[in-house]
Design a protein around this motif. Sequence first.
Motif, mmCIF file in Angstrom:
data_model
loop_
_atom_site.group_PDB
_atom_site.id
_atom_site.type_symbol
_atom_site.label_atom_id
_atom_site.label_comp_id
_atom_site.label_asym_id
_atom_site.label_seq_id
_atom_site.Cartn_x
_atom_site.Cartn_y
_atom_site.Cartn_z
ATOM 1 N N GLY A 1 0.820 -1.211 0.000
ATOM 2 C CA GLY A 1 0.000 0.000 0.000
ATOM 3 C C GLY A 1 0.850 1.255 0.000
ATOM 4 N N VAL A 2 1.909 1.250 0.780
ATOM 5 C CA VAL A 2 2.823 2.401 0.812
ATOM 6 C C VAL A 2 3.509 2.567 -0.533
ATOM 7 N N TYR B 1 2.398 1.698 -3.413
ATOM 8 C CA TYR B 1 1.403 2.215 -4.361
ATOM 9 C C TYR B 1 1.159 3.705 -4.130
ATOM 10 N N SER B 2 1.025 4.099 -2.861
ATOM 11 C CA SER B 2 0.758 5.515 -2.565
ATOM 12 C C SER B 2 1.918 6.417 -2.981
ATOM 13 N N GLU B 3 3.119 5.879 -3.036
ATOM 14 C CA GLU B 3 4.288 6.635 -3.483
ATOM 15 C C GLU B 3 4.463 6.577 -5.003
ATOM 16 N N GLY B 4 3.576 5.857 -5.679
ATOM 17 C CA GLY B 4 3.665 5.742 -7.130
ATOM 18 C C GLY B 4 4.765 4.822 -7.610
ATOM 19 N N ARG B 5 5.238 3.927 -6.747
ATOM 20 C CA ARG B 5 6.352 3.042 -7.107
ATOM 21 C C ARG B 5 5.888 1.718 -7.698
ATOM 22 N N ARG C 1 2.241 -0.207 -9.790
ATOM 23 C CA ARG C 1 0.969 0.044 -10.466
ATOM 24 C C ARG C 1 -0.174 -0.586 -9.660
ATOM 25 N N VAL C 2 -1.395 -0.197 -9.988
ATOM 26 C CA VAL C 2 -2.563 -0.748 -9.310
ATOM 27 C C VAL C 2 -2.655 -2.260 -9.542
ATOM 28 N N LEU D 1 -0.628 -3.862 -7.020
ATOM 29 C CA LEU D 1 -1.276 -3.770 -5.709
ATOM 30 C C LEU D 1 -2.369 -4.826 -5.543
#
Length: 131
Positions: free
Chosen positions: A86-87, A89-93, A95-96, A99
Amino acid sequence: MKFAKVVFLVAGVWGIVLLTPLYFLFDAIGRQQSTPITYPQFFYGFLAVTMAWQFAFLVIGSDPARFRPMMIPSVAEKFIYVLSMGVLYSEGRIRVTDLMIVAPDLLLGVLFIIAFATTSVSSGFRLVDDR
């Protein structure tokens, strides 16, 4: 206790079936991603530790009351992974789609909590000495 037994046995088998092919896909995964895997020790180290947990789930499933204390780190194993993804993904590192692969781990983490709550403590092992 039957619920916990089924949950942990299914989790262990599921994990072994899912992880085993990854031992043979190192190069394919490296080609599939935008950058190849440059640290094989992290890749195989992750697999080794994760595979060890699958065997721990099988042990817990063999006697949930006896191994009830091990359910706590099992929950941590699932939620730390989900939180980490989740972290990222939230940092844009990631893709969905990267995730979404944690959904089974999130579900198993919730089921592990339910299994812990519904399993009675074994008379042979207690976290606190009652004497």
